[in-house]
Design a protein around this motif. Structure first.
Motif, PDB file in Angstrom:
ATOM      1  N   ALA A 262     -25.427 -49.187 -32.950  1.00  0.00           N
ATOM      2  CA  ALA A 262     -25.707 -50.347 -32.088  1.00  0.00           C
ATOM      3  C   ALA A 262     -27.198 -50.482 -31.789  1.00  0.00           C
ATOM      4  O   ALA A 262     -27.605 -51.399 -31.074  1.00  0.00           O
ATOM      5  CB  ALA A 262     -24.917 -50.223 -30.794  1.00  0.00           C
ATOM      6  N   GLY A 263     -28.011 -49.585 -32.315  1.00  0.00           N
ATOM      7  CA  GLY A 263     -29.460 -49.752 -32.184  1.00  0.00           C
ATOM      8  C   GLY A 263     -30.176 -48.725 -31.337  1.00  0.00           C
ATOM      9  O   GLY A 263     -31.389 -48.840 -31.121  1.00  0.00           O
ATOM     10  N   ALA A 264     -29.448 -47.700 -30.852  1.00  0.00           N
ATOM     11  CA  ALA A 264     -30.125 -46.669 -30.046  1.00  0.00           C
ATOM     12  C   ALA A 264     -31.172 -45.946 -30.890  1.00  0.00           C
ATOM     13  O   ALA A 264     -30.999 -45.773 -32.105  1.00  0.00           O
ATOM     14  CB  ALA A 264     -29.109 -45.666 -29.508  1.00  0.00           C
ATOM     15  N   LEU A 265     -32.254 -45.539 -30.233  1.00  0.00           N
ATOM     16  CA  LEU A 265     -33.297 -44.760 -30.917  1.00  0.00           C
ATOM     17  C   LEU A 265     -32.757 -43.390 -31.315  1.00  0.00           C
ATOM     18  O   LEU A 265     -33.134 -42.831 -32.348  1.00  0.00           O
ATOM     19  CB  LEU A 265     -34.490 -44.573 -29.988  1.00  0.00           C
ATOM     20  CG  LEU A 265     -35.198 -45.844 -29.517  1.00  0.00           C
ATOM     21  CD1 LEU A 265     -36.146 -45.535 -28.358  1.00  0.00           C
ATOM     22  CD2 LEU A 265     -35.962 -46.487 -30.667  1.00  0.00           C
ATOM     23  N   GLY A 266     -31.884 -42.863 -30.469  1.00  0.00           N
ATOM     24  CA  GLY A 266     -31.301 -41.557 -30.727  1.00  0.00           C
ATOM     25  C   GLY A 266     -30.331 -41.251 -29.602  1.00  0.00           C
ATOM     26  O   GLY A 266     -30.312 -41.958 -28.578  1.00  0.00           O
ATOM     27  N   ALA A 267     -29.537 -40.223 -29.770  1.00  0.00           N
ATOM     28  CA  ALA A 267     -28.569 -39.856 -28.746  1.00  0.00           C
ATOM     29  C   ALA A 267     -28.355 -38.359 -28.794  1.00  0.00           C
ATOM     30  O   ALA A 267     -28.616 -37.719 -29.815  1.00  0.00           O
ATOM     31  CB  ALA A 267     -27.252 -40.596 -28.967  1.00  0.00           C
ATOM     32  N   GLY A 268     -27.886 -37.824 -27.670  1.00  0.00           N
ATOM     33  CA  GLY A 268     -27.673 -36.379 -27.626  1.00  0.00           C
ATOM     34  C   GLY A 268     -26.891 -35.984 -26.405  1.00  0.00           C
ATOM     35  O   GLY A 268     -26.336 -36.834 -25.694  1.00  0.00           O
ATOM     36  N   ILE A 269     -26.854 -34.694 -26.150  1.00  0.00           N
ATOM     37  CA  ILE A 269     -26.119 -34.159 -25.007  1.00  0.00           C
ATOM     38  C   ILE A 269     -27.055 -34.080 -23.810  1.00  0.00           C
ATOM     39  O   ILE A 269     -28.161 -33.545 -23.912  1.00  0.00           O
ATOM     40  CB  ILE A 269     -25.579 -32.749 -25.335  1.00  0.00           C
ATOM     41  CG1 ILE A 269     -24.667 -32.797 -26.565  1.00  0.00           C
ATOM     42  CG2 ILE A 269     -24.842 -32.157 -24.123  1.00  0.00           C
ATOM     43  CD1 ILE A 269     -24.313 -31.423 -27.124  1.00  0.00           C
ATOM     44  N   SER A 270     -26.627 -34.609 -22.679  1.00  0.00           N
ATOM     45  CA  SER A 270     -27.430 -34.521 -21.465  1.00  0.00           C
ATOM     46  C   SER A 270     -27.182 -33.167 -20.805  1.00  0.00           C
ATOM     47  O   SER A 270     -26.040 -32.831 -20.488  1.00  0.00           O
ATOM     48  CB  SER A 270     -27.047 -35.652 -20.511  1.00  0.00           C
ATOM     49  OG  SER A 270     -27.784 -35.536 -19.302  1.00  0.00           O
TER      50      SER A 270
END
Lengths: 309, 309
Positions: free
Chosen positions: A249-257
């Motif tokens: 959907a266009g996120a720069l990146g994602a991970g675990i908080s």
């Protein structure tokens, strides 16, 4: 001043490649706390809402911090507090850190701001220890300083405040499962290949360079964790699906908080953040897992004063 | 243009915490190379001074790069080169990288600058492979881009040019011993503790933050390598003495340049650099080891054109 009301932010620590080093503060989610000066010495907690937390001062992250600060400052007054949790303990969004950092900030207001942000971070780390058993800095430093922070060193403690690009947005989803801190620690490798460490520190470097140069593309390329995320993601059901949906959907990146289970995504701009939110908000539907999602700016100011009199 | 003369800088790679990731270019030391356009296709090396290097194009880092570029560009002309080494191969200051990056830059001038800096870095990495057996990017990227560079990723190759604080100075000393690349690699641990990796990447983050914010103190605190330096320093006699003398004289930090044996120190300002130079220049006296020392600015422009006609 006899009365103070503050907002203390949720925080995202272990930002992808920056395990145990990088954190940032959240704008939309956090705790509200009030502090009332009392003639009687000592600390009291008169109300806690939003979570089931101990009222005993020695066992409460916020209470223990205020007590320690009043003692250290040899204060001739006491403080009575209320804590209104805006998000759940165990979410991976720095719940005890928000309380501990908020407490340190609040007490300092009654002590003529004698303590520096670094000292407040140290007091708040003591609160983290009361709540979690260890003195972790990244969440409390992010709450105290605001924005993105780097824990450059623990001995001596050195916190570097990093710039926050203007359009940086956070989308997060909290699947309401419990991850035991012990489990989150136990799945970590004690040793890692040198070549993986090099990849990781090049990404830490890229992320920090991206923050300074407002280079969103570089931030995106650098939001990669090849060490901790592969070990921990198995504790979070559907992690890969949520992450992929966010990125698609266009996120720069994602991970675990933090140590999870909240999954965070960083995005450029409100429009993309909305798309990412829409793409992940229902990802736990029909899985039997409750989940709540939110969009937020990065909070660049840290703890905010809502009212004082 | 039929003739070009350039300066291609020495470079410091593996900058303390930034093993395999961080490098910078030197202002005071490097190679001079000339390129003459020839009607006849192909590449010739007509003169090499300052080092004993192969004239065969396929075996020479510079020659191989120019040949590959002319072929790839389908050039209808050839290039005749001379190489004047300003520093020794085997010093740890990127000798083959200076030749390879200089060759790529020079050839590009005759090809209407069709190749980007990133592409030139890739060509120069091919030259590194010819000379050293592996495609290392940090030295050639530092020579090509100038200043401080971060190799953010190898696949795909991504080079980030970092800012150079104005007063940053380099002092280096080259004890003339031979360190075999094989030995320098073999002493490295293949696995490292996660907690050491975290310390190291926090320092990488601090160093990069220090470069952006011109915070010399932070740069100094971050110039620490707890992983590679402890393993490699035993290959360099008197390393600890030299490093300590540099730091005692005011250096921000010191470490091994590349895989050694050159020891580098970074300093704030000319005055401190001179003190550090004075403190270390004679450290190998009476040890039976010849050594040469120099002071330099960080070269922020990379390869420089000295003459063209």
């Amino acid at each position: 001043m006899n009365y103070l009301k503050i907002f203390s932010p949720a925080t995202v620590a272990n930002v992808s490649c920056g395990f145990d080093s990088l954190g940032f503060a959240v704008d939309a989610v956090g705790d509200e706390m009030t502090f009332t000066k009392t003639a009687e010495k000592g600390v009291k907690i008169t109300e806690i809402t939003g979570a089931n937390l101990p009222y005993e001062i020695d066992k409460n992250a916020a209470g223990a911090v205020v007590q320690k600060m009043l003692l250290e400052a040899n204060a001739d007054f006491g403080i009575s507090m209320t804590i209104h949790k805006g998000f759940s303990p165990g979410s991976g969004l720095g719940s005890s850190a928000a309380s501990a950092a908020g407490a340190a900030f609040g007490a300092n207001q009654f002590l003529e701001n004698r303590f520096s942000e670094l000292e407040l971070t140290k007091f708040a780390m003591f609160g983290e220890e009361v709540a979690c058993g260890s003195q972790i800095a990244d969440n409390v430093a992010a709450a105290t300083y605001g924005g993105f922070i780097l824990v450059r060193s623990y001995h001596p403690l050195e916190i570097i405040k990093l710039p926050v690009p203007n359009e940086l947005r956070l989308v997060a989803i909290h699947p309401q499962i419990e991850i035991k801190t012990k489990d989150a620690r136990e799945v970590l490798p004690t040793k890692i290949p040198l070549k993986d460490a090099v990849t990781q520190w090049a990404n830490v470097g890229g992320l920090i360079a991206g923050l300074y140069s407002e280079n969103y593309e570089l931030i995106g390329h650098s939001l990669v964790d090849i060490i901790v995320e592969p070990a921990r993601k198995n504790l979070i059901p559907y992690f890969d699906v949520v992450k992929q949906n966010a990125i698609n959907a266009g996120a720069l990146g994602a991970g675990i908080s933090g140590s999870g289970p909240t999954i965070f995504a960083l995005c450029k701009g409100d429009e993309t953040a909305q798309k990412v939110f829409d793409a992940i908000k229902n990802n736990y539907k029909n899985t039997g897992i409750e989940a709540t999602a939110f969009i937020s700016k990065v909070n660049n100011e840290g703890i905010k004063i809502l009212e004082k009199k």
